[in-house]
Design a protein around this motif. Structure first.
Motif, PDB file in Angstrom:
ATOM      1  N   TYR A  46      67.561 -69.345 -49.847  1.00 49.53           N
ATOM      2  CA  TYR A  46      66.931 -68.818 -48.637  1.00 49.53           C
ATOM      3  C   TYR A  46      66.457 -69.884 -47.648  1.00 49.53           C
ATOM      4  O   TYR A  46      66.262 -69.584 -46.474  1.00 49.53           O
ATOM      5  N   TYR A  47      66.299 -71.129 -48.137  1.00 47.05           N
ATOM      6  CA  TYR A  47      65.707 -72.146 -47.269  1.00 47.05           C
ATOM      7  C   TYR A  47      66.489 -73.460 -47.329  1.00 47.05           C
ATOM      8  O   TYR A  47      67.174 -73.758 -48.306  1.00 47.05           O
ATOM      9  N   ASP A 260      47.910 -65.318 -45.267  1.00 42.68           N
ATOM     10  CA  ASP A 260      47.392 -64.191 -46.050  1.00 42.68           C
ATOM     11  C   ASP A 260      48.513 -63.176 -46.186  1.00 42.68           C
ATOM     12  O   ASP A 260      48.850 -62.492 -45.217  1.00 42.68           O
ATOM     13  N   PRO A 261      49.139 -63.057 -47.371  1.00 39.86           N
ATOM     14  CA  PRO A 261      50.267 -62.137 -47.528  1.00 39.86           C
ATOM     15  C   PRO A 261      49.925 -60.700 -47.166  1.00 39.86           C
ATOM     16  O   PRO A 261      50.783 -59.957 -46.682  1.00 39.86           O
ATOM     17  N   GLY A 283      55.116 -79.579 -41.288  1.00 42.18           N
ATOM     18  CA  GLY A 283      54.076 -78.661 -41.714  1.00 42.18           C
ATOM     19  C   GLY A 283      54.527 -77.598 -42.694  1.00 42.18           C
ATOM     20  O   GLY A 283      55.657 -77.110 -42.631  1.00 42.18           O
ATOM     21  N   TYR A 284      53.598 -77.225 -43.584  1.00 39.98           N
ATOM     22  CA  TYR A 284      53.826 -76.127 -44.520  1.00 39.98           C
ATOM     23  C   TYR A 284      52.633 -75.179 -44.482  1.00 39.98           C
ATOM     24  O   TYR A 284      51.540 -75.518 -44.957  1.00 39.98           O
ATOM     25  N   ILE A 295      56.425 -69.461 -52.995  1.00 43.59           N
ATOM     26  CA  ILE A 295      56.868 -69.959 -51.696  1.00 43.59           C
ATOM     27  C   ILE A 295      56.236 -69.095 -50.620  1.00 43.59           C
ATOM     28  O   ILE A 295      56.388 -67.875 -50.619  1.00 43.59           O
ATOM     29  N   SER A 296      55.543 -69.704 -49.704  1.00 40.80           N
ATOM     30  CA  SER A 296      54.850 -68.957 -48.661  1.00 40.80           C
ATOM     31  C   SER A 296      55.838 -68.193 -47.787  1.00 40.80           C
ATOM     32  O   SER A 296      56.798 -68.765 -47.268  1.00 40.80           O
ATOM     33  N   LYS A 297      55.568 -66.916 -47.610  1.00 44.62           N
ATOM     34  CA  LYS A 297      56.412 -66.093 -46.741  1.00 44.62           C
ATOM     35  C   LYS A 297      56.231 -66.477 -45.266  1.00 44.62           C
ATOM     36  O   LYS A 297      56.996 -66.039 -44.407  1.00 44.62           O
TER      37      LYS A 297
END
Length: 308
Positions: A46-47, A260-261, A283-284, A295-297
């Motif tokens: 996906y990334y 915040d999911p 940045g992440y 993995i952050s959405k």
């Protein structure tokens, strides 16, 4: 008969996971930082991150260490792989931990970190601890990682707050990071050394040896503390050190725990992305729980044109 064979063949192709991935648009992202529950396929399907900071193992254990072929596969995709390595705390889930240390700790092992159970501060200048880290480094190098992401460099402050001379604790940490770099680069000359936080240790780097040794820096919670924007004074006080590093031809990785999911704040996510772009940082926007176990959405926002 031939028609049925062709149909079966086409169904097999379409059902293949490889066929499925051909139609997934990979999101190009600056950096992904994940330490547990790591699934490399989920990352690469996906990334396409420029930098990937992960543990040397899927779950921290020796049994689930990543293989050379797995890490090399990431390198071949153009991903800069950095292995997480804590040099200021010992972790009781690592291969080097001895159960007897719970009741009879060595002299270099201090108390448990109340914020992170299973993590224990160390006197990082002790030769026995250094040997543990060099052994750990051998594992990481053998796996094919491009470098290490050194955590708890700021442990020098911890010891200074407990009666040790800060000048000495800082100089010992600088010395240790330089020793790590020299050890690794004897085996891999281009090996990357990336400390996390503790950018103000530059105040004790009188001959710029630390600055000249590191390849870049990772920093946390620079622009946001959780979902709250940092004060201009706070950001400025950190940037004066961070930009000194960047302007010395080093890279800067920034992890802010703002996603915040359940209730994502797009304005803050885009603000974070814009600020990183403004300063030329990678940045992440990580999940706010700070666990780095997924993995952050929020990475999906890199697909869109960043709002001004």
């Amino acid at each position: 008969m031939e028609k049925y064979i062709i149909i079966i063949f086409l169904i097999a192709i379409i059902s293949s996971p490889i066929f499925f991935t051909l139609f997934i648009e990979k999101v190009e992202v600056p950096v992904i930082y994940q330490l547990t529950h790591i699934n490399l396929n989920n990352i690469t399907i996906y990334y396409k991150p420029k930098f990937l900071v992960i543990d040397y193992s899927k779950d921290g254990s020796k049994e689930n260490e990543f293989s050379f072929s797995e890490i090399q596969g990431l390198n071949e995709k153009g991903i800069i792989t950095l292995a997480y390595l804590s040099i200021g705390e010992a972790e009781d889930y690592r291969y080097y931990w001895q159960n007897k240390w719970y009741d009879d700790p060595p002299g270099w092992l201090d108390g448990e970190n109340p914020n992170w159970p299973g993590n224990y501060k160390v006197k990082y200048w002790d030769n026995e601890w250094k040997e543990i880290i060099f052994n750990y480094l051998d594992k990481i190098i053998s796996q094919g990682f491009k470098g290490v992401y050194l955590d708890l460099v700021d442990t020098y402050v911890y010891w200074a707050e407990r009666g040790y001379d800060k000048e000495i604790t800082a100089s010992e940490m600088i010395k240790f990071v330089i020793e790590i770099a020299k050890y690794a680069r004897k085996k891999e000359p281009a090996f990357l050394i990336v400390p996390q936080n503790a950018e103000n240790i530059l105040e004790y780097d009188y001959n710029n040896e630390y600055l000249n040794t590191i390849s870049g820096i990772g920093v946390e919670s620079l622009f946001y503390k959780g979902e709250n924007k940092r004060s201009k004074k706070y950001i400025f006080n950190r940037l004066k050190y961070i930009l000194t590093i960047k302007n010395s031809d080093k890279f800067v990785l920034v992890t802010d725990y703002i996603y915040d999911p359940g209730n994502p704040n797009e304005e803050k996510i885009f603000d974070f992305i814009n600020l990183c772009n403004k300063y030329g940082f990678y940045g992440y926007p990580a999940n706010k729980n700070r666990k780095l176990n997924d993995i952050s959405k929020a990475l999906k926002y890199f697909k869109n044109e960043v709002k001004k």
